[in-house]
Design a protein around this motif. Structure first.
Motif, mmCIF file in Angstrom:
data_model
loop_
_atom_site.group_PDB
_atom_site.id
_atom_site.type_symbol
_atom_site.label_atom_id
_atom_site.label_comp_id
_atom_site.label_asym_id
_atom_site.label_seq_id
_atom_site.Cartn_x
_atom_site.Cartn_y
_atom_site.Cartn_z
ATOM 1 N N VAL A 67 -12.596 -34.454 -4.021
ATOM 2 C CA VAL A 67 -13.933 -34.034 -4.453
ATOM 3 C C VAL A 67 -14.647 -33.189 -3.390
ATOM 4 C CG1 VAL A 67 -16.080 -34.778 -5.571
ATOM 5 C CG2 VAL A 67 -14.033 -36.196 -5.746
ATOM 6 N N PRO A 68 -14.344 -31.896 -3.349
ATOM 7 C CA PRO A 68 -14.952 -31.012 -2.350
ATOM 8 C C PRO A 68 -16.299 -30.454 -2.801
ATOM 9 C CG PRO A 68 -13.309 -29.809 -3.606
ATOM 10 C CD PRO A 68 -13.330 -31.204 -4.159
ATOM 11 N N GLU A 69 -17.387 -30.955 -2.250
ATOM 12 C CA GLU A 69 -18.716 -30.442 -2.603
ATOM 13 C C GLU A 69 -19.050 -29.187 -1.811
ATOM 14 O OE1 GLU A 69 -23.127 -30.112 -2.860
ATOM 15 O OE2 GLU A 69 -21.812 -30.124 -1.114
ATOM 16 N N GLY A 70 -18.610 -29.117 -0.550
ATOM 17 C CA GLY A 70 -18.907 -27.972 0.303
ATOM 18 C C GLY A 70 -17.685 -27.119 0.540
ATOM 19 N N VAL A 71 -17.897 -25.800 0.692
ATOM 20 C CA VAL A 71 -16.803 -24.876 0.972
ATOM 21 C C VAL A 71 -17.280 -23.844 1.989
ATOM 22 C CG1 VAL A 71 -17.409 -23.316 -0.946
ATOM 23 C CG2 VAL A 71 -15.051 -23.347 -0.079
ATOM 24 N N GLU A 72 -16.399 -23.443 2.875
ATOM 25 C CA GLU A 72 -16.689 -22.406 3.861
ATOM 26 C C GLU A 72 -15.449 -21.540 4.047
ATOM 27 O OE1 GLU A 72 -19.715 -21.746 6.972
ATOM 28 O OE2 GLU A 72 -19.299 -20.986 4.959
ATOM 29 N N TYR A 73 -15.677 -20.291 4.490
ATOM 30 C CA TYR A 73 -14.568 -19.416 4.852
ATOM 31 C C TYR A 73 -14.629 -19.167 6.348
ATOM 32 C CZ TYR A 73 -11.185 -15.637 4.880
ATOM 33 O OH TYR A 73 -10.074 -14.863 5.140
ATOM 34 N N ASP A 74 -13.598 -19.587 7.035
ATOM 35 C CA ASP A 74 -13.469 -19.412 8.482
ATOM 36 C C ASP A 74 -12.833 -18.052 8.717
ATOM 37 O OD1 ASP A 74 -12.836 -19.489 11.163
ATOM 38 O OD2 ASP A 74 -11.437 -21.163 11.009
ATOM 39 N N GLN A 75 -13.674 -17.038 8.974
ATOM 40 C CA GLN A 75 -13.160 -15.681 9.099
ATOM 41 C C GLN A 75 -12.308 -15.511 10.353
ATOM 42 O OE1 GLN A 75 -15.726 -12.416 8.021
ATOM 43 N NE2 GLN A 75 -17.157 -13.762 6.970
ATOM 44 N N ALA A 76 -12.614 -16.258 11.404
ATOM 45 C CA ALA A 76 -11.842 -16.131 12.638
ATOM 46 C C ALA A 76 -10.385 -16.520 12.430
ATOM 47 C CB ALA A 76 -12.461 -16.992 13.733
ATOM 48 N N ASN A 77 -10.163 -17.481 11.541
ATOM 49 C CA ASN A 77 -8.800 -17.968 11.301
ATOM 50 C C ASN A 77 -8.290 -17.657 9.896
ATOM 51 O OD1 ASN A 77 -8.321 -19.543 13.885
ATOM 52 N ND2 ASN A 77 -10.228 -20.476 13.182
ATOM 53 N N GLY A 78 -9.103 -16.930 9.104
ATOM 54 C CA GLY A 78 -8.678 -16.514 7.782
ATOM 55 C C GLY A 78 -8.314 -17.657 6.863
ATOM 56 N N ARG A 79 -9.209 -18.643 6.706
ATOM 57 C CA ARG A 79 -8.873 -19.822 5.908
ATOM 58 C C ARG A 79 -10.110 -20.395 5.229
ATOM 59 N NH1 ARG A 79 -8.342 -24.759 10.363
ATOM 60 N NH2 ARG A 79 -10.238 -24.246 11.535
ATOM 61 N N PHE A 80 -9.887 -21.014 4.065
ATOM 62 C CA PHE A 80 -10.931 -21.748 3.379
ATOM 63 C C PHE A 80 -10.920 -23.197 3.860
ATOM 64 C CE2 PHE A 80 -10.624 -18.339 0.183
ATOM 65 C CZ PHE A 80 -11.976 -18.065 0.006
ATOM 66 N N LEU A 81 -12.118 -23.740 4.037
ATOM 67 C CA LEU A 81 -12.296 -25.140 4.392
ATOM 68 C C LEU A 81 -13.191 -25.792 3.347
ATOM 69 C CD1 LEU A 81 -13.057 -24.718 8.209
ATOM 70 C CD2 LEU A 81 -10.881 -25.426 7.198
ATOM 71 N N THR A 82 -12.902 -27.028 2.998
ATOM 72 C CA THR A 82 -13.766 -27.778 2.093
ATOM 73 C C THR A 82 -14.040 -29.154 2.682
ATOM 74 O OG1 THR A 82 -12.077 -28.930 0.782
ATOM 75 C CG2 THR A 82 -12.627 -26.678 0.125
ATOM 76 N N GLY A 83 -15.192 -29.692 2.293
ATOM 77 C CA GLY A 83 -15.476 -31.075 2.607
ATOM 78 C C GLY A 83 -14.827 -31.978 1.579
ATOM 79 N N SER A 84 -15.091 -33.266 1.683
ATOM 80 C CA SER A 84 -14.557 -34.237 0.741
ATOM 81 C C SER A 84 -15.517 -35.408 0.629
ATOM 82 C CB SER A 84 -13.183 -34.751 1.189
ATOM 83 O OG SER A 84 -12.782 -35.859 0.412
ATOM 84 N N ILE A 85 -16.152 -35.525 -0.542
ATOM 85 C CA ILE A 85 -17.051 -36.648 -0.754
ATOM 86 C C ILE A 85 -16.275 -37.955 -0.836
ATOM 87 C CG2 ILE A 85 -18.598 -37.703 -2.461
ATOM 88 C CD1 ILE A 85 -19.831 -35.041 -2.950
ATOM 89 N N ALA A 86 -15.086 -37.914 -1.409
ATOM 90 C CA ALA A 86 -14.326 -39.143 -1.638
ATOM 91 C C ALA A 86 -13.602 -39.655 -0.411
ATOM 92 C CB ALA A 86 -13.312 -38.927 -2.762
ATOM 93 N N GLU A 87 -13.170 -38.755 0.467
ATOM 94 C CA GLU A 87 -12.326 -39.164 1.588
ATOM 95 C C GLU A 87 -12.924 -38.873 2.955
ATOM 96 O OE1 GLU A 87 -8.488 -37.396 0.946
ATOM 97 O OE2 GLU A 87 -8.436 -38.033 -1.143
#
Length: 336
Positions: A67-87
């Protein structure tokens, strides 16, 4: 740390019902294409735009349940990151949907909003409990963006001092100013916290109780103020950093129903992700965000919560609050 899936239904019900109240429409302010720009660092480099063009339009996570409520794009490393409400874990979501734990910490109960602070190699995480269950918590997790190691875990709620015994907390979103000061919203207390460079927390501003107010997403503008969305009444508030008592409501052509995540687009527009209307709205202002007009809209299907700016594009995340078996999606939206 896992929580029961039944709690996710409570969180989803809140998100779906908190924005049901309607407000009368106000006339749309005039707005020009030469709108007030977002902070200079929001302008993508040509290489970042090229990288964005190579990213898939839609990424489906390999598994559900987190359950990812938040999302970000790490431009320095070229990757998507998400949070997790459940874990609680912060995940890197690869282009093929595979997942890697970027931050795993036993004190992360529910990672909600996340913010990449590339100049300081930090990942900032709004660390909450399950919404609607017990008293919850409001903490800020600070981690190395490179290694995922913990730098600090700040108890934001402790700064409120004398509060009722039944007070409830929910750290929701986080943003960072040019000088490194961090700001975070607490939806249940309707507070904006601030955390300085030494990780000392304080209350930046506490809104007076009002019907429908539920602070959610926020961004920092380099001219020295925050813009904060209210999920409950669809309003956006401008809060000067040096004089929070002068907070004011931004005049909008219509309430931003279900206003959840806020993110600066590369062109300086303020992007509002609604979790109830199936719409992402780009706002522009020519008066320092005293008022704003609608520049463009991007419809989507299902429910989304927050967005990330990746090069010249906006991606949103579909968490599937009420279906823990569904595979979360990160999707590029197209403005009209």
């Amino acid at each position: 740390m896992s929580i029961r899936y039944s709690l996710l239904t409570v969180a989803g019900a809140f998100l779906l019902t908190a924005c049901e109240s309607e407000m009368p429409e106000t006339p749309a302010p005039e707005a020009s294409p030469a709108a007030d720009a977002a902070p200079a660092e929001a302008e993508p480099a040509a290489a970042e735009q090229a990288a964005s063009a190579e990213m898939p339009a839609r990424i489906v996570a390999e598994r559900g349940g987190f359950v990812p409520e938040g999302v970000e794009y790490d431009q320095a490393n070229g990757r998507f990151l998400t949070g997790s409400i459940a874990e609680g874990t912060v995940f890197e979501i690869h282009a093929d949907g595979s997942m890697t734990a970027a931050v795993s910490d036993p004190e992360l109960m529910a990672s909600v909003g996340i913010e990449v602070d590339e100049p300081r190699d930090r990942l900032l995480v709004a660390n909450s409990g399950a919404f609607g269950q017990g008293q919850g918590q409001a903490k800020l997790g600070v981690f190395s963006l490179t290694t995922g190691e913990r730098i600090a875990m700040v108890d934001l709620a402790a700064t409120l001092g004398d509060v009722p015994e039944d007070a409830a907390f929910f750290a929701n979103d986080v943003t960072v100013a040019d000088d490194g000061t961090v700001y975070a919203t607490d939806t249940r207390m309707n507070v904006i916290y601030q955390v300085d460079g030494d990780y000392a927390a304080s209350v930046m501003h506490r809104f007076e109780p009002m019907e429908g107010l539920a602070l959610n997403g926020l961004v920092h503008h380099s001219d020295g103020y925050l813009l904060v969305a209210s999920l409950g009444n669809g309003a956006i508030y401008k809060v000067p950093v040096d004089d929070p008592s002068a907070a004011s409501e931004v005049t909008l052509p219509e309430p931003m129903a279900g206003a959840d995540g806020l993110v600066w687009a590369a062109d300086g527009h303020l992007v509002v992700v609604s979790n109830s209307s199936g719409m992402v709205t780009a706002l522009q202002s020519d008066d320092g965000w005293a008022s704003a007009g609608i520049a463009a809209v991007a419809p989507y299907e299902g429910q989304a919560t927050t967005g990330a700016s990746a090069g010249g594009d906006i991606y949103i995340v579909h968490p599937f609050f009420n279906d823990p078996d569904a595979l979360p999606i990160i999707e590029r939206v197209t403005f009209q």
